[in-house]
Design a protein around this motif. Structure first.
Motif, PDB file in Angstrom:
ATOM      1  N   ALA A 191       0.827  -1.195   0.000  1.00 33.72           N
ATOM      2  CA  ALA A 191       0.000   0.000   0.000  1.00 33.72           C
ATOM      3  C   ALA A 191       0.862   1.245   0.000  1.00 33.72           C
ATOM      4  O   ALA A 191       0.474   2.273  -0.533  1.00 33.72           O
ATOM      5  N   SER A 192       2.032   1.160   0.597  1.00 38.37           N
ATOM      6  CA  SER A 192       2.863   2.361   0.640  1.00 38.37           C
ATOM      7  C   SER A 192       3.906   2.321  -0.464  1.00 38.37           C
ATOM      8  O   SER A 192       5.009   2.818  -0.297  1.00 38.37           O
ATOM      9  N   MET A 217       7.567   2.063   0.058  1.00 35.71           N
ATOM     10  CA  MET A 217       8.335   2.957   0.915  1.00 35.71           C
ATOM     11  C   MET A 217       8.264   2.413   2.341  1.00 35.71           C
ATOM     12  O   MET A 217       7.178   2.166   2.845  1.00 35.71           O
ATOM     13  N   PRO A 218       9.396   2.234   2.976  1.00 36.82           N
ATOM     14  CA  PRO A 218       9.345   1.674   4.322  1.00 36.82           C
ATOM     15  C   PRO A 218       8.735   2.648   5.325  1.00 36.82           C
ATOM     16  O   PRO A 218       8.179   2.241   6.335  1.00 36.82           O
ATOM     17  N   TYR A 241       4.335   9.065   4.747  1.00 35.23           N
ATOM     18  CA  TYR A 241       3.420   9.953   5.443  1.00 35.23           C
ATOM     19  C   TYR A 241       2.015   9.377   5.327  1.00 35.23           C
ATOM     20  O   TYR A 241       1.774   8.467   4.535  1.00 35.23           O
ATOM     21  N   ASN A 242       1.104   9.890   6.130  1.00 37.26           N
ATOM     22  CA  ASN A 242      -0.247   9.341   6.137  1.00 37.26           C
ATOM     23  C   ASN A 242      -1.131  10.016   5.101  1.00 37.26           C
ATOM     24  O   ASN A 242      -1.120  11.226   4.972  1.00 37.26           O
ATOM     25  N   HIS A 243      -1.868   9.207   4.390  1.00 33.79           N
ATOM     26  CA  HIS A 243      -2.816   9.749   3.426  1.00 33.79           C
ATOM     27  C   HIS A 243      -3.876   8.705   3.130  1.00 33.79           C
ATOM     28  O   HIS A 243      -3.571   7.515   3.093  1.00 33.79           O
ATOM     29  N   TRP A 244      -5.098   9.150   2.924  1.00 34.44           N
ATOM     30  CA  TRP A 244      -6.187   8.192   2.733  1.00 34.44           C
ATOM     31  C   TRP A 244      -5.944   7.277   1.533  1.00 34.44           C
ATOM     32  O   TRP A 244      -6.379   6.133   1.507  1.00 34.44           O
ATOM     33  N   SER A 245      -5.257   7.774   0.505  1.00 31.10           N
ATOM     34  CA  SER A 245      -5.108   6.958  -0.699  1.00 31.10           C
ATOM     35  C   SER A 245      -4.291   5.699  -0.419  1.00 31.10           C
ATOM     36  O   SER A 245      -4.532   4.658  -1.007  1.00 31.10           O
ATOM     37  N   PHE A 246      -3.333   5.795   0.530  1.00 30.44           N
ATOM     38  CA  PHE A 246      -2.598   4.581   0.895  1.00 30.44           C
ATOM     39  C   PHE A 246      -3.548   3.597   1.569  1.00 30.44           C
ATOM     40  O   PHE A 246      -3.425   2.386   1.400  1.00 30.44           O
ATOM     41  N   GLY A 247      -4.484   4.138   2.349  1.00 36.81           N
ATOM     42  CA  GLY A 247      -5.498   3.296   2.983  1.00 36.81           C
ATOM     43  C   GLY A 247      -6.332   2.597   1.932  1.00 36.81           C
ATOM     44  O   GLY A 247      -6.653   1.422   2.051  1.00 36.81           O
ATOM     45  N   GLU A 302      -0.048  18.610   9.946  1.00 33.59           N
ATOM     46  CA  GLU A 302      -1.394  18.174  10.320  1.00 33.59           C
ATOM     47  C   GLU A 302      -1.768  18.694  11.703  1.00 33.59           C
ATOM     48  O   GLU A 302      -2.892  19.094  11.940  1.00 33.59           O
TER      49      GLU A 302
END
Lengths: 505, 422
Positions: free
Chosen positions: A59-60, A63-64, A67-73, A159
């Motif tokens: 999902a990322s 990348m180990p 940053y947080n983002h809904w699209s990775f979710g 954020e």
């Protein structure tokens, strides 16, 4: 069948279960052989993970630290669904272009698969990352992890300060333009997290000062004439995100920094998008060669080889165009075929090879292969090395789909008259300029409504797709003044998009 | 050069935040799916997760891409019969079919809807979002005392099964060091002297030192490998675990006027209530009481499915509830909830009696008592009585009116809506 008689074989392992000692033992042997073949690699960091963690890594985008983002979710949920329903197996490995080169091995794999992955990722991909000119030019393997940490921290600080919603909006817009956040020809400075932190404040101030200059609303009277002649930007700009970061009138400094982060990441991933065939082909060629060498030296069993070859063939299968599951050309298969054929040309050249590749036929295969890894990207690699033999083996043919005609035209096939054309066509298929619409910033209405005009130069009359307006909304969100896009073919505007839509009178 | 790292024990939910954000963003769709599920599902599988569908357009992340049209050339593998210059008919029906389509459809157009599965936890969370149990003060009452063993360090005695080998060996090692260190030091000195003597060839000293060494070795060996004093045992202590427990009284009218449809609605309501209580209490018990002119405590099956006829005396059920409470569920130990469903029919003279029983003996003891009237007709005497009751005891009593299946969930939400004032 093998170079070593049965009695002399001393396999590293015989069962299918792996242990840490065995993984280390295989890595040692494979590494030693890789060195004999002259593979130059970063140090390896092999990490054993569970399948859930593999889903996370998916999902990322590998990348180990992200940053947080809904699209990775969203990607995570998607991968999880497909995995749980059995639509998709997990990749055996993920490898990250960093120094040390991080490779993930899944706990569920058998010993054979772990050895395959080590050969493929830790020596194949790893040496490609270290050797290929695009990676050398555009990415800095030593600092990427630090930079990712910096980016994650910076964004989470934003954020806290400005709210998740506000940060998410900027990220959404930047992601939409990510493919237009790269310098295609200029060489960027390597990124370093330390430097970034130090420069970030300085940059904020500098940009703000320059911006104020650009957007001075009260020009001195005598300057007006010159200014109205002046075109901004002086040259069309291909890096949209860079242009926005430096020139968008109303962005806050932190928003500019986020634009910059996305842009830097896009730049980091850009070489991967341009070298998929080469990278996978190279890694596949080496896992095949390395494991076969292991076998020739009696270090693995026949059973090991059977299992290895089964998954090797599985990955490298090229379905024909009329197969129901056909999904374009398999980059693994194409890349492997070309590298393999290069070796063949060196070791067993035919008359045809001598005619087509006088410099390569009968040469030193290791040297030839390393050159073919180092100095090319997919586009030029295919153009340079796709041989008639490979075209015949894969039975390649070119199809022209012209919307002005009722039928498809088979323009060339794998025969004497067609080799060159098929090769040219396939090469241009890997040209990023052909894959993505060519869009540039051409002008900003400095003295008027501050609108931004983008120009699309059509390639083979291909128009812009359905989501163009959605993307323009994102450009508008960053630019905050009207945005126009003109799609041109031979100097004539064919389509115009505007956000916000002009009010019809 | 390679490093091998075992990351399997690392956190696997790296993407939890991202997943949450994704859910947050598409809450609207998720809520709609959950509410629909409550209405559609058979009553037995309320607790499952739910599939949520979001239209492709809403989740897509747009990028610039080429549209259809213009001239495109694609190279394909696997040619069998074509030669250069051949013309082949364009495949009809656009997407996904055969040669030539290739690149055009791989992004942007023709995407499927985005479908994903809510876990049952997420489902329940959405279902009961913004709801609370009123009057939770007694919630942490100690229930039937249960005990949990907790680690409480080490002890010098215990059963062999609890022997802590590591600690025992550590103690043994300490004893060895304490008792032998002087001897070992002396031994070292003697050994040095021995070497010197050997060098010098001094037979007498050699013999003397040899003897002393022998003595020392004997002494060192005498110190037992393990002594009783070394033994260490894991110590566990019993700790009482307070359990919060609740009992829910389901009261339903089963007289002739209650048809199966009404009972089904009642059941849906009870089920929601049960699931909701289960989320808040470790132990939840249910008492089913059905009544016509007389009340009876029954099991679930009978409660929902057996048929009865006859008139209605609501107070009979309330009386029975009170008896059961007195008998088995002391308010000191239990959080008591009551839910009554009926179509509103009651013996006219009975309604004031109901009100009296509730006011005097039930309401003071329960956390909350909810009444739902499932009917399409006008309200009758019972509703009137209860309206007065609600005005007098707004904290513990509430009533709502349900007309159709679609009302159940909204009514449920109203009954348990968070009360900002409280």
């Amino acid at each position: 069948m093998s170079a070593v008689a049965k009695s002399e074989r001393k396999p590293i392992s015989t069962g299918s279960e792996w242990t840490f000692e065995l993984v280390e033992a295989y890595d040692r042997e494979i590494g030693a052989i890789a060195e004999e073949y002259g593979l130059d690699t970063y140090a390896n960091q092999i990490e054993i993970i569970r399948s859930e963690q593999m889903l996370d890594a998916y999902a990322s985008v590998g990348m180990p630290i992200g940053y947080n983002h809904w699209s990775f979710g969203k990607h995570f949920v998607e991968a999880e669904q497909n995995y749980q329903r059995g639509y998709m197996g997990l990749a055996y490995e993920i490898v990250i272009n960093s120094d040390p080169c991080i490779a993930y091995l899944m706990e569920e794999n058998t010993m054979t698969m772990q050895a395959l992955v080590i050969a493929h990722a830790c020596y194949g991909h790893n040496s490609f990352f270290k050797g290929n000119y695009l990676f050398r030019t555009w990415t800095d393997a030593t600092s990427i992890i630090d930079y990712l940490v910096f980016a994650k921290q910076y964004i989470s600080r934003c954020e806290e300060r400005h709210g998740v919603q506000a940060v998410e909006e900027v990220l959404d817009s930047c992601h939409a333009l990510m493919n237009y956040g790269v310098d295609r020809y200029k060489r960027p400075y390597p990124i370093s997290a330390e430097e970034e932190r130090r420069l970030q404040r300085e940059r904020e101030e500098y940009i703000q000062r320059n911006l104020n200059d650009l957007w001075r609303t009260l020009p001195k009277a005598r300057e007006i004439d010159e200014a109205s002649e002046e075109r901004f930007p002086a040259e069309p700009q291909e890096n949209l995100l860079y242009f926005i970061e430096k020139n968008a009138p109303l962005l806050e400094p932190w928003q500019r920094e986020i634009v910059r982060i996305v842009r830097k990441l896009a730049q980091y991933f850009y070489p991967q998008r341009q070298t998929q065939v080469m990278n996978e082909g190279w890694a596949s060629f080496w896992h095949y060669t390395l494991l076969n060498t292991l076998y020739d030296r009696g270090l693995v069993t026949d059973g090991f080889m059977m299992e290895f070859l089964t998954s090797h063939t599985g990955v490298l299968t090229q379905l024909p165009f009329d197969h129901p599951a056909y999904n374009g050309i398999n980059p693994y298969a194409l890349g492997f075929a070309i590298y393999n054929d290069l070796r063949r040309m060196c070791e067993n050249p035919t008359e045809e090879d001598k005619q087509w590749f006088p410099d390569i036929a009968g040469g030193n295969w290791l040297e030839v292969l390393h050159v073919a890894m180092r100095d090319f990207k997919d586009e030029s690699f295919v153009l340079q090395f796709l041989s008639p033999q490979v075209m015949r083996d894969m039975k390649l043919f070119g199809v022209v789909d012209n919307d002005k005609e009722d039928t498809y035209l088979i323009s060339a096939i794998h025969d004497d008259g067609g080799y060159r054309e098929v090769r040219d066509l396939l090469s241009s298929q890997y040209n990023m300029g052909d894959k993505e619409p060519n869009i540039q910033v051409v002008s900003v209405d400095l003295r008027g409504d501050r609108s931004l005009t983008l120009q699309h130069n059509q390639f083979s009359r291909k128009p812009m797709g359905a989501s163009t307006e959605e993307v323009l909304k994102h450009v508008y969100r960053l630019w905050k003044f009207p945005v126009h896009l003109q799609s041109q073919w031979e100097g004539e505007v064919k389509q115009t998009f505007s956000v916000p839509q002009p009010v019809s009178e | 050069m390679s490093y091998l790292i075992d990351r399997r024990e690392n956190a696997k939910n790296k993407n939890m935040v991202n997943r949450r954000r994704f859910m947050e963003r598409y809450k609207k769709h998720i809520k709609r799916a959950v509410e629909k599920a409550v209405d559609d599902r058979s009553i037995t599988d309320m607790e499952r997760g739910e599939e949520v569908t979001i239209p492709a357009g809403d989740v897509s992340e747009p990028v610039f891409h080429h549209g259809n049209g213009g001239e495109r050339t694609v190279v394909h593998p696997g040619n069998r019969e074509f030669v250069a210059g051949d013309r082949v008919p364009r495949p009809q029906g656009g997407q996904g079919g055969g040669a030539g389509e290739g690149e055009a459809s791989d992004q942007g157009e023709g995407e499927d809807d985005f479908v994903f599965q809510l876990t049952s936890d997420e489902f329940m969370e959405v279902l009961f979002e913004d709801l609370e149990l009123p009057n939770m003060s007694k919630r942490h009452l100690k229930g039937t005392s249960s005990f949990k063993y907790e680690h409480a360090g080490y002890s010098a005695d215990g059963t062999p099964a609890k022997l802590s080998v590591q600690r025992t060996m550590r103690a043994s090692k300490m004893r060895h060091i304490a008792l032998n260190s002087r001897r070992k030091r002396e031994r070292q000195a003697l050994q040095d002297a021995l070497l010197a003597a050997q060098h010098a060839g001094d037979e007498v000293t050699l013999r003397r030192i040899g003897k002393a060494l022998e003595e020392l070795e004997k002494g060192i060996k005498k110190v037992a490998f393990l002594d009783d004093t070394d033994l260490r045992y894991n110590l566990h202590v019993q700790k009482p675990v307070p359990t919060s427990q609740a009992v829910m009284f389901c009261l339903m009218d089963v007289s002739g006027s209650m048809d199966q449809a009404i009972k089904d609605m009642a059941k849906r309501f009870y089920l929601l209530l049960y699931l909701f209580l289960k989320r808040h209490y470790e132990r939840t018990e249910i008492v089913f009481i059905r009544h016509h002119t007389v009340a009876k405590e029954v099991d679930e099956q009978e409660f929902f499915y057996s048929k009865e006829t006859g008139g209605t005396v609501v107070s009979s059920a309330l009386k029975l509830m009170q008896e059961v409470m007195d008998d088995r569920y002391s308010p000191d130990e239990w959080n008591i909830y009551g839910a009554q469903a009926s179509d509103g029919d009651n013996w006219n003279d009975d309604s004031p009696i109901c009100s009296k029983i509730l006011t005097e003996s039930i309401l003071p003891q329960v956390q909350y008592f909810a009444y739902v009237e499932i009917t399409k007709r006008n309200h009758q005497a019972l509703w009137e009585e209860y309206t007065k009751l609600e005005a007098a005891h707004p904290e513990v009593f509430a009533q709502q009116h349900i007309r159709s299946v679609g009302d159940i969930f909204p009514v449920f939400r109203q009954l348990f809506a968070k009360r900002s004032a409280a």
